[in-house]
Scaffold this active site. Structure first.
Site, PDB file in Angstrom:
ATOM      1  N   CYS A 118       0.820  -1.222   0.000  1.00 33.97           N
ATOM      2  CA  CYS A 118       0.000   0.000   0.000  1.00 33.97           C
ATOM      3  C   CYS A 118       0.849   1.267   0.000  1.00 33.97           C
ATOM      4  O   CYS A 118       0.348   2.351  -0.299  1.00 33.97           O
ATOM      5  CB  CYS A 118      -0.958  -0.009   1.182  1.00 33.97           C
ATOM      6  SG  CYS A 118      -2.180  -1.309   1.020  1.00 33.97           S
TER       7      CYS A 118
ATOM      8  N   ASN B 297     -10.184  -0.298  -0.988  1.00 37.05           N
ATOM      9  CA  ASN B 297      -8.723  -0.221  -0.952  1.00 37.05           C
ATOM     10  C   ASN B 297      -8.160  -0.749  -2.278  1.00 37.05           C
ATOM     11  O   ASN B 297      -8.248  -1.933  -2.558  1.00 37.05           O
ATOM     12  CB  ASN B 297      -8.217  -1.059   0.232  1.00 37.05           C
ATOM     13  CG  ASN B 297      -6.708  -0.985   0.408  1.00 37.05           C
ATOM     14  OD1 ASN B 297      -5.990  -0.458  -0.448  1.00 37.05           O
ATOM     15  ND2 ASN B 297      -6.223  -1.515   1.512  1.00 37.05           N
TER      16      ASN B 297
ATOM     17  N   HIS C  72      -3.668   7.117   2.260  1.00 39.67           N
ATOM     18  CA  HIS C  72      -4.003   5.822   1.662  1.00 39.67           C
ATOM     19  C   HIS C  72      -5.386   5.408   2.177  1.00 39.67           C
ATOM     20  O   HIS C  72      -5.709   5.597   3.346  1.00 39.67           O
ATOM     21  CB  HIS C  72      -2.946   4.795   2.062  1.00 39.67           C
ATOM     22  CG  HIS C  72      -3.328   3.389   1.724  1.00 39.67           C
ATOM     23  ND1 HIS C  72      -3.639   3.010   0.442  1.00 39.67           N
ATOM     24  CD2 HIS C  72      -3.460   2.282   2.502  1.00 39.67           C
ATOM     25  CE1 HIS C  72      -3.944   1.724   0.440  1.00 39.67           C
ATOM     26  NE2 HIS C  72      -3.844   1.262   1.670  1.00 39.67           N
TER      27      HIS C  72
HETATM   28  O1  UT7 Z   1      -4.018  -1.332   3.288  1.00 38.67           O
HETATM   29  C1  UT7 Z   1      -3.233  -2.225   3.982  1.00 38.67           C
HETATM   30  C2  UT7 Z   1      -3.431  -2.094   5.436  1.00 38.67           C
HETATM   31  N1  UT7 Z   1      -4.663  -2.680   5.837  1.00 38.67           N
HETATM   32  C3  UT7 Z   1      -5.432  -2.063   6.696  1.00 38.67           C
HETATM   33  O2  UT7 Z   1      -5.115  -0.966   7.079  1.00 38.67           O
HETATM   34  C4  UT7 Z   1      -6.662  -2.776   7.191  1.00 38.67           C
HETATM   35  C5  UT7 Z   1      -6.682  -2.743   8.674  1.00 38.67           C
HETATM   36  N2  UT7 Z   1      -7.810  -3.444   9.286  1.00 38.67           N
HETATM   37  C6  UT7 Z   1      -9.094  -3.068   9.143  1.00 38.67           C
HETATM   38  O3  UT7 Z   1      -9.417  -2.183   8.400  1.00 38.67           O
HETATM   39  C7  UT7 Z   1     -10.124  -3.725  10.037  1.00 38.67           C
HETATM   40  O4  UT7 Z   1      -9.481  -4.493  11.027  1.00 38.67           O
HETATM   41  C8  UT7 Z   1     -11.139  -4.637   9.290  1.00 38.67           C
HETATM   42  C9  UT7 Z   1     -12.090  -3.768   8.484  1.00 38.67           C
HETATM   43  C10 UT7 Z   1     -10.406  -5.606   8.398  1.00 38.67           C
HETATM   44  C11 UT7 Z   1     -11.997  -5.413  10.301  1.00 38.67           C
HETATM   45  O5  UT7 Z   1     -12.649  -4.506  11.199  1.00 38.67           O
HETATM   46  P1  UT7 Z   1     -12.592  -4.755  12.776  1.00 38.67           P
HETATM   47  O6  UT7 Z   1     -13.402  -3.690  13.401  1.00 38.67           O
HETATM   48  O7  UT7 Z   1     -11.147  -4.867  13.168  1.00 38.67           O
HETATM   49  O8  UT7 Z   1     -13.365  -6.118  12.924  1.00 38.67           O
HETATM   50  P2  UT7 Z   1     -12.844  -7.500  13.509  1.00 38.67           P
HETATM   51  O9  UT7 Z   1     -11.884  -8.137  12.573  1.00 38.67           O
HETATM   52  O10 UT7 Z   1     -12.416  -7.292  14.924  1.00 38.67           O
HETATM   53  O11 UT7 Z   1     -14.165  -8.301  13.522  1.00 38.67           O
HETATM   54  C12 UT7 Z   1     -15.258  -7.990  14.390  1.00 38.67           C
HETATM   55  C13 UT7 Z   1     -16.364  -9.004  14.175  1.00 38.67           C
HETATM   56  C14 UT7 Z   1     -15.866 -10.437  14.193  1.00 38.67           C
HETATM   57  O12 UT7 Z   1     -16.876 -11.225  14.804  1.00 38.67           O
HETATM   58  P3  UT7 Z   1     -16.741 -11.718  16.335  1.00 38.67           P
HETATM   59  O13 UT7 Z   1     -15.462 -12.485  16.361  1.00 38.67           O
HETATM   60  O14 UT7 Z   1     -16.674 -10.443  17.123  1.00 38.67           O
HETATM   61  O15 UT7 Z   1     -17.966 -12.509  16.533  1.00 38.67           O
HETATM   62  C15 UT7 Z   1     -15.759 -10.804  12.756  1.00 38.67           C
HETATM   63  O16 UT7 Z   1     -15.927 -12.188  12.515  1.00 38.67           O
HETATM   64  O17 UT7 Z   1     -16.935  -8.799  12.868  1.00 38.67           O
HETATM   65  C16 UT7 Z   1     -16.895 -10.030  12.146  1.00 38.67           C
HETATM   66  N3  UT7 Z   1     -16.700  -9.744  10.740  1.00 38.67           N
HETATM   67  C17 UT7 Z   1     -17.730  -9.444   9.927  1.00 38.67           C
HETATM   68  N4  UT7 Z   1     -19.034  -9.327  10.121  1.00 38.67           N
HETATM   69  C18 UT7 Z   1     -19.795  -8.986   9.080  1.00 38.67           C
HETATM   70  C19 UT7 Z   1     -15.548  -9.713  10.039  1.00 38.67           C
HETATM   71  N5  UT7 Z   1     -15.793  -9.390   8.756  1.00 38.67           N
HETATM   72  C20 UT7 Z   1     -17.138  -9.214   8.663  1.00 38.67           C
HETATM   73  C21 UT7 Z   1     -17.994  -8.861   7.610  1.00 38.67           C
HETATM   74  N6  UT7 Z   1     -19.305  -8.744   7.858  1.00 38.67           N
HETATM   75  N7  UT7 Z   1     -17.535  -8.618   6.372  1.00 38.67           N
END
Ligand code: UT7
Length: 333
Positions: free
Chosen positions: A117, A288, A258
């Site tokens: 990125c 992204n 970004h």
């Molecule tokens: O560009 C390169 C660098 N990359 C980044 O900067 C990305 C950095 N990370 C992120 O943007 C975020 O961490 C994500 C958008 C990928 C995820 O968001 P989050 O708030 O960190 O969610 P999480 O991974 O902690 O997941 C929370 C919950 C989980 O369920 P439980 O375990 O709490 O029951 C996930 O399974 O949300 C669930 N979940 C979803 N639910 C509905 C994960 N993906 C989804 C989804 N729809 N698509």
């Protein structure tokens, strides 16, 4: 090689290309267990573009053709092409050489730059060195990624995040010493490999039936871990470049982050104390697009007539590696 006068490097044209096909959050609701509400709240993304036919080079070529028209120059005038991408057409030859052939840049040499990125920022600074050396006058820097080619559309953690696009800028010696690329701060930290990578396809895990069965040809991301460091990394490096140059958020006309997650952008903007109207955001429309996010923002804002000669910009990125950094520049056209 005969030296021309040493000059500052400036962006003198910008253009972008996005494919026509739109993949909305509502489309994704039908593909994986997710909701529009979850995606918008957690990421700020509403839709993204998908390239149905062709490769990263094809999007780069479309962006470059527009750029040449805008600058009113021919492809033969280009001297170097640097392509930032994590989705090269093939592992080799360099996508830059494929682009060189397709646009007819007969007099250019070129190479790819892979810094995930942060690829576009790393490539922009690299291109600027050639201009500043005094030896080159026209360097094309392109960020292009067909993220859909390495995205698993059964994995809800990842498939909601990424899209396809390309953006290109032309670097030339600045007419005015006060305009152009003024400063940069770059970092990398190899401990990030564990949290964001694609396991197979390279020399570590050459593709086999097994690597395909294990889905190692797709993006792996531990989103939560990356999120924490990205929030701190992008905010820190953006603040650092302001302080280093005795500037505050008020001195900046545009912050160009970004586009990985709206919450990461918000945190960085807040830290800079910059008015939200001065933050370039289009993640809602494109998700992204990795190496393309920053030139895509610059191009859209320029097309809308919102970018003006003399504007002060801070560009910032954070991505796999980890790689991150910021560039301070004054818009030159
Ligand atoms: O560009 C390169 C660098 N990359 C980044 O900067 C990305 C950095 N990370 C992120 O943007 C975020 O961490 C994500 C958008 C990928 C995820 O968001 P989050 O708030 O960190 O969610 P999480 O991974 O902690 O997941 C929370 C919950 C989980 O369920 P439980 O375990 O709490 O029951 C996930 O399974 O949300 C669930 N979940 C979803 N639910 C509905 C994960 N993906 C989804 C989804 N729809 N698509």
């Amino acid at each position: 090689m005969e030296k021309i006068n040493k000059k500052r490097a400036a962006i003198t044209a910008v253009a972008h290309y996005v494919p026509d096909k739109v993949l909305t959050n509502f489309d994704l609701e039908k593909m994986v267990d997710t909701t529009d509400e979850w995606i918008v709240t957690r990421t700020g993304i509403r839709e993204r573009r998908i390239l149905e036919k062709g490769a990263s080079s094809d999007m780069a070529v479309e962006a470059i053709k527009k750029l040449l028209k805008i600058r009113n120059i021919s492809a033969e005038e280009i001297e170097i092409i640097i392509v930032a991408t994590v989705t090269p057409d093939m592992l080799f030859p360099p996508t830059a050489t494929i682009v060189q052939r397709k646009v007819g840049a007969k007099n250019a040499w070129g190479f790819d730059m892979e810094a995930a990125c942060s690829g576009f920022l790393y490539a922009l600074l690299t291109g600027a060195q050639f201009i500043e050396s005094g030896n080159y006058k026209k360097v094309l820097v392109v960020g292009t990624d067909k993220m859909s080619s390495i995205t698993d559309y059964t994995d809800r953690n990842n498939c909601i995040l990424f899209g396809d696009a390309a953006g290109a800028v032309l670097l030339e010696p600045s007419e005015d010493e006060n305009l152009g690329i003024l400063d940069h701060i770059f970092y990398c930290d190899g401990t990030g490999e564990e949290f964001l990578h694609m396991k197979a396809g390279g020399s570590l895990n050459p593709p086999t039936h097994e690597t395909v069965d294990k889905k190692w040809h797709y993006i792996y991301q531990d989103g939560k871990s990356v999120f924490k460091v990205a929030v701190i990394g992008m905010a820190d490096v953006s603040e650092e470049i302001l302080k280093k140059n005795n500037l505050t958020g008020d001195d900046i006309d545009y912050f160009v982050p970004h586009q990985a997650n709206l919450r990461i952008i918000d945190a960085a903007a807040k830290r800079l104390g910059i008015d939200y109207s001065k933050v370039m955001i289009n993640i809602d429309k494109y998700g992204n697009t990795t190496a393309a996010t920053i030139p895509l923002c610059l191009s859209e804002w320029w097309q809308a007539g919102k970018l003006k000669k003399g504007n002060t910009l801070v560009l910032a990125s954070f991505g796999a590696g980890y790689t991150w950094g910021s560039i301070l520049l004054k818009w030159a056209y």
